[in-house]
Structure formats: structure tokens, C-alpha cells
Design a protein around this motif. Structure first.
Motif, PDB file in Angstrom:
ATOM      1  N   VAL A  44     -19.112  51.678  43.376  1.00 19.51           N
ATOM      2  CA  VAL A  44     -17.449  51.731  43.241  1.00 19.51           C
ATOM      3  C   VAL A  44     -17.060  52.824  44.246  1.00 19.51           C
ATOM      4  CG1 VAL A  44     -15.858  53.704  41.518  1.00 19.51           C
ATOM      5  CG2 VAL A  44     -18.654  52.263  40.798  1.00 19.51           C
ATOM      6  N   VAL A  45     -15.732  51.054  44.627  1.00 18.12           N
ATOM      7  CA  VAL A  45     -15.085  51.959  45.620  1.00 18.12           C
ATOM      8  C   VAL A  45     -14.219  52.220  45.557  1.00 18.12           C
ATOM      9  CG1 VAL A  45     -14.882  51.151  48.212  1.00 18.12           C
ATOM     10  CG2 VAL A  45     -17.068  50.431  47.520  1.00 18.12           C
ATOM     11  N   PHE A  46     -12.918  53.137  45.814  1.00 18.93           N
ATOM     12  CA  PHE A  46     -11.411  53.767  45.402  1.00 18.93           C
ATOM     13  C   PHE A  46     -10.638  52.762  46.751  1.00 18.93           C
ATOM     14  CE2 PHE A  46     -11.803  57.898  42.635  1.00 18.93           C
ATOM     15  CZ  PHE A  46     -12.905  56.148  42.043  1.00 18.93           C
ATOM     16  N   LEU A  47     -10.148  52.195  46.606  1.00 18.78           N
ATOM     17  CA  LEU A  47      -8.682  52.054  47.597  1.00 18.78           C
ATOM     18  C   LEU A  47      -7.803  52.856  47.548  1.00 18.78           C
ATOM     19  CD1 LEU A  47      -8.157  50.605  50.483  1.00 18.78           C
ATOM     20  CD2 LEU A  47      -7.731  48.688  49.038  1.00 18.78           C
ATOM     21  N   ALA A  48      -7.505  53.729  48.254  1.00 17.97           N
ATOM     22  CA  ALA A  48      -6.050  54.719  47.373  1.00 17.97           C
ATOM     23  C   ALA A  48      -5.246  54.679  48.872  1.00 17.97           C
ATOM     24  CB  ALA A  48      -6.962  56.295  47.991  1.00 17.97           C
ATOM     25  N   ALA A  49      -4.054  54.755  48.584  1.00 20.19           N
ATOM     26  CA  ALA A  49      -2.646  54.823  49.817  1.00 20.19           C
ATOM     27  C   ALA A  49      -1.621  54.403  49.028  1.00 20.19           C
ATOM     28  CB  ALA A  49      -3.082  52.429  50.301  1.00 20.19           C
ATOM     29  N   PRO A  50      -0.478  54.963  49.727  1.00 22.40           N
ATOM     30  CA  PRO A  50       0.849  54.957  49.048  1.00 22.40           C
ATOM     31  C   PRO A  50       1.284  53.787  48.941  1.00 22.40           C
ATOM     32  CG  PRO A  50       1.084  55.569  51.334  1.00 22.40           C
ATOM     33  CD  PRO A  50      -0.853  55.311  51.279  1.00 22.40           C
ATOM     34  N   PRO A  51       2.522  53.366  48.277  1.00 25.92           N
ATOM     35  CA  PRO A  51       3.263  52.142  48.314  1.00 25.92           C
ATOM     36  C   PRO A  51       3.865  52.216  49.242  1.00 25.92           C
ATOM     37  CG  PRO A  51       4.105  53.736  46.668  1.00 25.92           C
ATOM     38  CD  PRO A  51       2.764  54.970  47.664  1.00 25.92           C
ATOM     39  N   GLY A  52       3.459  50.669  48.891  1.00 24.17           N
ATOM     40  CA  GLY A  52       4.022  48.997  50.424  1.00 24.17           C
ATOM     41  C   GLY A  52       3.077  49.356  51.377  1.00 24.17           C
ATOM     42  N   THR A  53       1.583  49.960  51.288  1.00 24.52           N
ATOM     43  CA  THR A  53       0.625  49.766  52.146  1.00 24.52           C
ATOM     44  C   THR A  53       0.194  48.583  51.959  1.00 24.52           C
ATOM     45  OG1 THR A  53      -0.633  50.974  51.110  1.00 24.52           O
ATOM     46  CG2 THR A  53       0.918  52.330  53.021  1.00 24.52           C
ATOM     47  N   GLY A  54       0.456  47.590  50.465  1.00 23.85           N
ATOM     48  CA  GLY A  54      -0.256  46.167  50.826  1.00 23.85           C
ATOM     49  C   GLY A  54      -2.109  46.609  49.981  1.00 23.85           C
ATOM     50  N   LYS A  55      -2.003  47.346  49.711  1.00 21.80           N
ATOM     51  CA  LYS A  55      -3.325  47.617  48.796  1.00 21.80           C
ATOM     52  C   LYS A  55      -4.024  47.008  48.147  1.00 21.80           C
ATOM     53  CE  LYS A  55      -1.426  51.284  46.043  1.00 21.80           C
ATOM     54  NZ  LYS A  55       0.097  50.928  46.444  1.00 21.80           N
ATOM     55  N   SER A  56      -3.261  46.244  47.114  1.00 17.01           N
ATOM     56  CA  SER A  56      -3.318  45.176  46.047  1.00 17.01           C
ATOM     57  C   SER A  56      -4.107  44.011  47.296  1.00 17.01           C
ATOM     58  CB  SER A  56      -2.303  45.022  45.239  1.00 17.01           C
ATOM     59  OG  SER A  56      -2.064  46.319  44.119  1.00 17.01           O
ATOM     60  N   THR A  57      -2.633  43.689  47.522  1.00 17.31           N
ATOM     61  CA  THR A  57      -3.484  42.544  48.785  1.00 17.31           C
ATOM     62  C   THR A  57      -4.738  42.778  49.333  1.00 17.31           C
ATOM     63  OG1 THR A  57      -0.946  41.698  48.807  1.00 17.31           O
ATOM     64  CG2 THR A  57      -2.330  40.955  50.021  1.00 17.31           C
ATOM     65  N   LEU A  58      -4.564  43.841  49.708  1.00 17.16           N
ATOM     66  CA  LEU A  58      -6.313  43.921  50.529  1.00 17.16           C
ATOM     67  C   LEU A  58      -7.282  43.935  50.114  1.00 17.16           C
ATOM     68  CD1 LEU A  58      -7.530  44.622  53.488  1.00 17.16           C
ATOM     69  CD2 LEU A  58      -6.595  47.110  53.372  1.00 17.16           C
ATOM     70  N   ALA A  59      -7.398  44.375  48.929  1.00 18.87           N
ATOM     71  CA  ALA A  59      -8.424  44.216  47.665  1.00 18.87           C
ATOM     72  C   ALA A  59      -8.840  43.277  47.120  1.00 18.87           C
ATOM     73  CB  ALA A  59      -8.097  45.302  46.492  1.00 18.87           C
ATOM     74  N   ALA A  60      -7.597  42.670  47.128  1.00 23.86           N
ATOM     75  CA  ALA A  60      -8.003  40.737  46.921  1.00 23.86           C
ATOM     76  C   ALA A  60      -7.937  40.389  47.772  1.00 23.86           C
ATOM     77  CB  ALA A  60      -5.779  40.187  46.202  1.00 23.86           C
ATOM     78  N   PHE A  61      -8.190  40.422  48.704  1.00 24.37           N
ATOM     79  CA  PHE A  61      -8.489  39.825  50.317  1.00 24.37           C
ATOM     80  C   PHE A  61     -10.117  40.155  51.003  1.00 24.37           C
ATOM     81  CE2 PHE A  61      -9.290  39.485  55.019  1.00 24.37           C
ATOM     82  CZ  PHE A  61      -9.035  38.233  54.631  1.00 24.37           C
ATOM     83  N   TRP A  62     -10.075  41.216  50.058  1.00 29.54           N
ATOM     84  CA  TRP A  62     -11.778  41.618  50.229  1.00 29.54           C
ATOM     85  C   TRP A  62     -12.507  40.859  49.302  1.00 29.54           C
ATOM     86  CZ3 TRP A  62     -11.278  47.763  50.776  1.00 29.54           C
ATOM     87  CH2 TRP A  62     -11.264  47.671  51.567  1.00 29.54           C
ATOM     88  N   GLU A  63     -12.009  40.526  48.468  1.00 24.41           N
ATOM     89  CA  GLU A  63     -12.744  39.717  47.185  1.00 24.41           C
ATOM     90  C   GLU A  63     -12.791  38.107  47.930  1.00 24.41           C
ATOM     91  OE1 GLU A  63     -11.216  38.308  42.765  1.00 24.41           O
ATOM     92  OE2 GLU A  63     -10.820  40.146  43.104  1.00 24.41           O
ATOM     93  N   TYR A  64     -12.066  38.191  48.134  1.00 24.41           N
ATOM     94  CA  TYR A  64     -11.685  36.764  48.368  1.00 24.41           C
ATOM     95  C   TYR A  64     -12.833  36.448  49.530  1.00 24.41           C
ATOM     96  CZ  TYR A  64     -10.109  33.001  51.257  1.00 24.41           C
ATOM     97  OH  TYR A  64     -10.768  31.295  52.269  1.00 24.41           O
ATOM     98  N   LEU A  65     -12.870  36.856  50.717  1.00 25.18           N
ATOM     99  CA  LEU A  65     -14.133  37.352  51.914  1.00 25.18           C
ATOM    100  C   LEU A  65     -15.228  36.910  50.873  1.00 25.18           C
ATOM    101  CD1 LEU A  65     -12.349  39.846  54.648  1.00 25.18           C
ATOM    102  CD2 LEU A  65     -12.677  36.963  54.190  1.00 25.18           C
ATOM    103  N   SER A  66     -15.860  37.815  49.352  1.00 25.41           N
ATOM    104  CA  SER A  66     -16.667  37.749  49.725  1.00 25.41           C
ATOM    105  C   SER A  66     -17.657  36.308  48.645  1.00 25.41           C
ATOM    106  CB  SER A  66     -16.891  39.321  48.542  1.00 25.41           C
ATOM    107  OG  SER A  66     -16.311  38.906  47.254  1.00 25.41           O
ATOM    108  N   THR A  67     -16.202  35.696  48.294  1.00 29.04           N
ATOM    109  CA  THR A  67     -16.572  34.409  47.876  1.00 29.04           C
ATOM    110  C   THR A  67     -17.226  33.475  49.286  1.00 29.04           C
ATOM    111  OG1 THR A  67     -14.330  33.767  47.706  1.00 29.04           O
ATOM    112  CG2 THR A  67     -15.255  34.753  46.068  1.00 29.04           C
ATOM    113  N   GLN A  68     -16.427  34.051  50.584  1.00 31.89           N
ATOM    114  CA  GLN A  68     -16.772  32.737  51.981  1.00 31.89           C
ATOM    115  C   GLN A  68     -18.319  33.246  52.446  1.00 31.89           C
ATOM    116  OE1 GLN A  68     -13.891  30.664  52.502  1.00 31.89           O
ATOM    117  NE2 GLN A  68     -13.715  31.226  49.596  1.00 31.89           N
ATOM    118  N   ASP A  69     -18.581  34.109  51.685  1.00 31.41           N
ATOM    119  CA  ASP A  69     -20.274  34.204  52.604  1.00 31.41           C
ATOM    120  C   ASP A  69     -21.282  34.909  52.209  1.00 31.41           C
ATOM    121  OD1 ASP A  69     -22.377  35.637  54.442  1.00 31.41           O
ATOM    122  OD2 ASP A  69     -20.694  37.259  55.430  1.00 31.41           O
TER     123      ASP A  69
END
Length: 236
Positions: A44-69
Motif C-alpha cells: 500500500v503506497v500513499f501519494l500525497a500532494a496539494p491540489p494542482g500537482t497532478g497526483k491523480s494523473t501521476l498515479a494513473a501513469f504509474w498504473e500504465y507503466l506497470s502494464t508496459q513492463d
């Protein structure tokens, strides 16, 4: 790298610097994969950040990268927004105008859901942008690594501090407040507000949340900083 990501059920176009992907994101995911193998259970990983830092996009990108490797286990992004109190509760407690602030979240419900992540399969709510309310059991959690993302996961307040014991690894994104203000004002304007309305909303809601996250979050295992271009680098 240009990618199409699905965030809260909606497709989003995102771009990440290729060098950043190779030197930051892929090594981090391999580090998480090794931690998961050592634990022999869901990480279980926490990704915490203030609004506007793109955390939702970053978490989704990590999910995407995991499917490519093929060497990486599947990663699943889990947004915290589904733990908002329902609008009926917010209205009854005069909290609707503060929606998004810590007191508008159901921390007890989030705690139970985090504990349930140690079961082989569990359910997770999702915030519906059309209903403006959570939808229960919208996400079935199956992945061996989950990234829970939200503003307040590392908030230095008693009821939120207890969440830390349910987290195996944490990442925090910092940024200059003035940089975030323009991003957040622009986001509201793209949503249909005038600039003055967007500025008013920022001053009343988003701006306060930005400062509160930046100034009152517990230290994370990894600290990232968002740059002027919206990219990330690690703070050592």
C-alpha cells in the motif's frame, strides 16, 4: 512520452518527459515491486500532494507503466475522493462550501477500506463527477501494489495520523504555491468559470488547501518536487 490515461472514468491526455520516466518513475516502480516481493502481500503506497500537482494523473501513469513492463507487478491507482462525505451530510453540517477540506472526508470509512486492502480482493468507492457524490464499491481492488492518492493522506492531525500505520511506503509532492495557483485557476476556467470566479474560488477553497497540505503534512519516504513545466524530480 504521450499517453492516454483513464482518471475517474474519463480519458485524459498526458505527457511525461522521457528522461524523467527512465530516471525517476521506472526506478521507483521497480523499488516498489521489490518491496512487495519482500512483504509477500499487497503493498500500500500513499501519494500525497496539494491540489494542482497532478497526483491523480501521476498515479494513473504509474498504473500504465506497470502494464508496459513484464518485470513489474500490476499497479492500481485508488483515488481518495470516494471518501468524501455525501452531499446530504455536508449540507446538514454546513460543510458544503468547504468540500475538499479535511473535515469533509469520512476518515473512519477510509480507515476501514485501507485495512480491507490486506484481503486478496476488496472494494473501493469512486467519486462521480456528474453526481458530485461517491459511488460505493465502484472499484474492485486486485493488484499486488496499490497507490492511494489524495491531499490529506499525510496530514499531521490525530485522526489522519493513524492512517500512516496502514501505509507501507509514502510519496509526497511539493510545489511553489504561486505555481499551483495559476494551474488551479486555469482548471476552474476550463470548467466554465470566469477568471474572477476562479480566483474567488481559489482564495476561498483551493488556496487554503494548498497551504495546509504543504505546511502540515508528515514527512514521506520519498519527496518529489513539481517544476515549472509540471514535471517531477526527487528531493534528496
Amino acid at each position: 512520452m504521450n499517453v492516454t490515461l483513464k482518471i475517474n472514468g474519463l480519458e485524459t491526455q498526458a505527457r511525461f518527459n522521457d528522461q524523467e520516466v527512465e530516471t525517476l518513475h521506472k526506478p521507483l516502480l521497480k523499488q516498489l515491486a521489490e518491496k512487495q516481493r519482500q512483504l509477500q502481500r499487497r503493498l500500500v503506497v500513499f501519494l500525497a500532494a496539494p491540489p494542482g500537482t497532478g497526483k491523480s494523473t501521476l498515479a494513473a501513469f504509474w498504473e500504465y507503466l506497470s502494464t508496459q513492463d513484464t518485470e513489474l507487478p500490476v499497479i492500481q491507482a485508488l483515488p481518495m475522493d470516494g471518501f468524501h462525505h455525501y452531499n446530504d451530510y455536508l449540507l446538514a453540517n454546513n460543510l458544503k462550501q468547504h468540500k475538499g477540506a479535511p473535515q469533509t472526508f469520512n476518515v473512519a470509512k477510509l480507515t476501514d477500506a485501507l485495512r480491507a486492502l490486506h484481503q486478496p480482493e476488496s472494494e473501493w468507492p469512486q467519486y462521480d463527477r456528474n453526481l458530485h457524490d461517491p459511488v460505493e464499491n465502484a472499484i474492485t481492488v486486485k493488484a499486488p501494489i496499490v497507490v492511494v492518492e489524495g491531499n490529506w493522506l499525510l496530514l499531521n492531525q490525530p485522526e489522519w495520523q493513524s492512517l500512516r500505520a496502514l501505509c507501507d511506503y509514502s510519496v509526497f509532492i511539493s510545489a511553489q504555491p504561486e505555481r499551483l495557483s495559476e494551474r488551479l485557476i486555469g482548471r476552474k476556467m476550463r470548467g466554465g468559470l470566469t477568471r474572477q470566479q476562479a480566483v474567488d474560488f481559489f482564495q476561498m477553497t483551493d488556496g487554503l488547501n494548498v497551504l495546509r497540505v504543504l505546511e502540515n503534512s508528515q514527512p514521506a519516504n520519498m519527496q518529489l518536487c513539481m517544476d515549472e513545466q509540471g514535471g517531477y524530480h526527487q528531493i534528496l
